[in-house]
Scaffold this motif. Structure first.
Motif, mmCIF file in Angstrom:
data_model
loop_
_atom_site.group_PDB
_atom_site.id
_atom_site.type_symbol
_atom_site.label_atom_id
_atom_site.label_comp_id
_atom_site.label_asym_id
_atom_site.label_seq_id
_atom_site.Cartn_x
_atom_site.Cartn_y
_atom_site.Cartn_z
ATOM 1 N N SER A 18 -6.390 4.441 11.342
ATOM 2 C CA SER A 18 -6.079 3.018 11.215
ATOM 3 C C SER A 18 -7.215 2.238 10.562
ATOM 4 N N ASP A 19 -8.459 2.653 10.772
ATOM 5 C CA ASP A 19 -9.583 1.954 10.138
ATOM 6 C C ASP A 19 -9.548 2.106 8.625
ATOM 7 N N LYS A 20 -9.236 3.320 8.162
ATOM 8 C CA LYS A 20 -9.134 3.544 6.717
ATOM 9 C C LYS A 20 -8.010 2.717 6.112
ATOM 10 N N ILE A 21 -6.869 2.693 6.789
ATOM 11 C CA ILE A 21 -5.731 1.929 6.276
ATOM 12 C C ILE A 21 -6.052 0.440 6.246
ATOM 13 N N LEU A 22 -6.654 -0.050 7.302
ATOM 14 C CA LEU A 22 -6.992 -1.470 7.377
ATOM 15 C C LEU A 22 -8.008 -1.851 6.303
ATOM 16 N N ASN A 23 -8.898 -0.934 5.976
ATOM 17 C CA ASN A 23 -9.871 -1.191 4.923
ATOM 18 C C ASN A 23 -9.188 -1.399 3.577
ATOM 19 N N GLU A 24 -8.101 -0.674 3.342
ATOM 20 C CA GLU A 24 -7.351 -0.810 2.086
ATOM 21 C C GLU A 24 -6.409 -2.011 2.113
ATOM 22 N N SER A 25 -5.744 -2.192 3.243
ATOM 23 C CA SER A 25 -4.688 -3.205 3.314
ATOM 24 C C SER A 25 -5.213 -4.600 3.648
ATOM 25 N N LYS A 26 -6.385 -4.659 4.251
ATOM 26 C CA LYS A 26 -7.036 -5.920 4.658
ATOM 27 C C LYS A 26 -6.353 -6.597 5.845
ATOM 28 N N LYS A 27 -5.120 -6.213 6.141
ATOM 29 C CA LYS A 27 -4.373 -6.816 7.242
ATOM 30 C C LYS A 27 -3.529 -5.759 7.921
ATOM 31 N N LYS A 28 -3.156 -6.022 9.146
ATOM 32 C CA LYS A 28 -2.186 -5.165 9.799
ATOM 33 C C LYS A 28 -0.842 -5.287 9.082
ATOM 34 N N ALA A 29 0.052 -4.364 9.368
ATOM 35 C CA ALA A 29 1.317 -4.295 8.629
ATOM 36 C C ALA A 29 2.415 -5.092 9.317
ATOM 37 N N ARG A 30 3.203 -5.793 8.521
ATOM 38 C CA ARG A 30 4.418 -6.398 9.079
ATOM 39 C C ARG A 30 5.621 -5.490 8.807
ATOM 40 N N ILE A 31 5.520 -4.627 7.792
ATOM 41 C CA ILE A 31 6.530 -3.588 7.569
ATOM 42 C C ILE A 31 5.791 -2.295 7.241
ATOM 43 N N PHE A 32 6.202 -1.216 7.885
ATOM 44 C CA PHE A 32 5.561 0.091 7.662
ATOM 45 C C PHE A 32 6.669 1.142 7.597
ATOM 46 N N ILE A 33 6.845 1.760 6.434
ATOM 47 C CA ILE A 33 7.863 2.796 6.260
ATOM 48 C C ILE A 33 7.219 4.172 6.415
ATOM 49 N N VAL A 34 7.793 4.989 7.268
ATOM 50 C CA VAL A 34 7.311 6.357 7.504
ATOM 51 C C VAL A 34 8.276 7.327 6.837
ATOM 52 N N ILE B 299 0.847 -1.200 0.000
ATOM 53 C CA ILE B 299 0.000 0.000 0.000
ATOM 54 C C ILE B 299 0.876 1.240 0.000
ATOM 55 N N ALA B 300 0.688 2.102 -1.013
ATOM 56 C CA ALA B 300 1.456 3.346 -1.124
ATOM 57 C C ALA B 300 0.545 4.532 -0.855
ATOM 58 N N TYR B 301 0.886 5.312 0.163
ATOM 59 C CA TYR B 301 0.168 6.554 0.444
ATOM 60 C C TYR B 301 1.067 7.734 0.102
ATOM 61 N N ASP B 302 0.526 8.672 -0.670
ATOM 62 C CA ASP B 302 1.285 9.866 -1.033
ATOM 63 C C ASP B 302 0.288 10.935 -1.469
ATOM 64 N N ILE B 303 0.703 12.182 -1.365
ATOM 65 C CA ILE B 303 -0.168 13.258 -1.860
ATOM 66 C C ILE B 303 -0.126 13.341 -3.388
ATOM 67 N N PHE B 304 0.875 12.743 -4.010
ATOM 68 C CA PHE B 304 1.006 12.660 -5.458
ATOM 69 C C PHE B 304 0.754 14.017 -6.122
ATOM 70 N N ASP B 305 -0.384 14.194 -6.807
ATOM 71 C CA ASP B 305 -0.629 15.428 -7.574
ATOM 72 C C ASP B 305 -0.890 16.652 -6.700
ATOM 73 N N ASN B 306 -1.177 16.445 -5.448
ATOM 74 C CA ASN B 306 -1.516 17.568 -4.558
ATOM 75 C C ASN B 306 -0.264 18.143 -3.894
ATOM 76 N N GLN B 307 0.716 18.536 -4.693
ATOM 77 C CA GLN B 307 1.988 18.968 -4.146
ATOM 78 C C GLN B 307 1.915 20.295 -3.393
ATOM 79 N N GLU B 308 0.814 21.002 -3.524
ATOM 80 C CA GLU B 308 0.640 22.217 -2.719
ATOM 81 C C GLU B 308 0.561 21.875 -1.228
#
Length: 217
Positions: A117-133, A68-77
């Protein structure tokens, strides 16, 4: 040679980013140990830039896991501290060029301050074994992202916090120190380059350190 080894040996050099071979290799090593210990979970990154570390996460996936990749991408403002420049097209091109598992990728354009965390879990379906901040580098954003990572981490998983000792972003270090003071269950077990590795398990902290030392000898 499999796709992951090709990426670690050479491919990562063609992807713009700030994770070097040593830190990428340690992540791969620890991922293999997790799988051998039957850990199962999603592999998540906040702030993917062009995908240097995210591609590795994708190539470390087990059969039934997602990256799962989270980024602002096009919203660079919204990129107030100019820490990275996420680009979804470049990310996808880099994944394709390195034989990434595209069907196991979820690219989500979102400011991490709007996540929970609920939103992330909805996308990932599972808790994380690796999470990069590695998202925004202000105190408020780093603290928020650490909180999300800690809430999402499965037992024995680990968090990688980037740019902790970067002189350009001192608020990252301050936020991490403050967060760890309040989260007694989190255990930093490795400092490598400008990254800090953290787990929530004394057992896994020990075996992570042991395999790193063994691999160095």
């Amino acid at each position: 040679m499999n796709s992951r080894n090709k990426y670690l040996n050479k491919g990562f050099k063609n992807v713009e980013g700030w994770f070097e071979k040593q830190s990428l290799s340690v992540i791969a090593l620890l991922s293999d140990l997790q799988i051998n210990k039957s850990l199962n979970g999603s592999l998540i990154e906040i702030g993917v830039h062009h995908g240097r570390s995210f591609i590795l996460l994708n190539l470390c996936l087990n059969i039934d896991e997602l990256s799962i990749a989270y980024d602002i991408f096009d919203n660079q403002e919204q990129n107030l501290d100019n820490s990275g420049l996420g680009d979804k097209k470049i990310l996808l091109d880099n994944l394709k060029n390195n034989n990434g598992l595209l069907e196991k990728v979820r690219n989500i354009q979102e400011n991490s301050m709007n996540l929970n965390s609920d939103k992330i879990l909805n996308e990932s379906k599972k808790k994380a074994r690796i999470f990069i901040v590695d998202g925004g580098h202000t105190y408020k954003i780093v603290y928020n992202d650490l909180k999300l990572a800690a809430e999402m981490l499965c037992d024995g998983g680990f968090i990688v916090v980037d740019d902790v000792f970067d002189f350009s972003f001192p608020e990252v270090s301050v936020a991490l120190i403050d967060f760890l003071k309040k989260q007694k269950k989190l255990i930093p077990f490795l400092i490598l380059e400008d990254k800090v590795f953290i787990t929530n398990s004394e057992y896994f902290s020990s075996i992570y350190k042991n395999i790193i030392i063994k691999n160095e000898n």
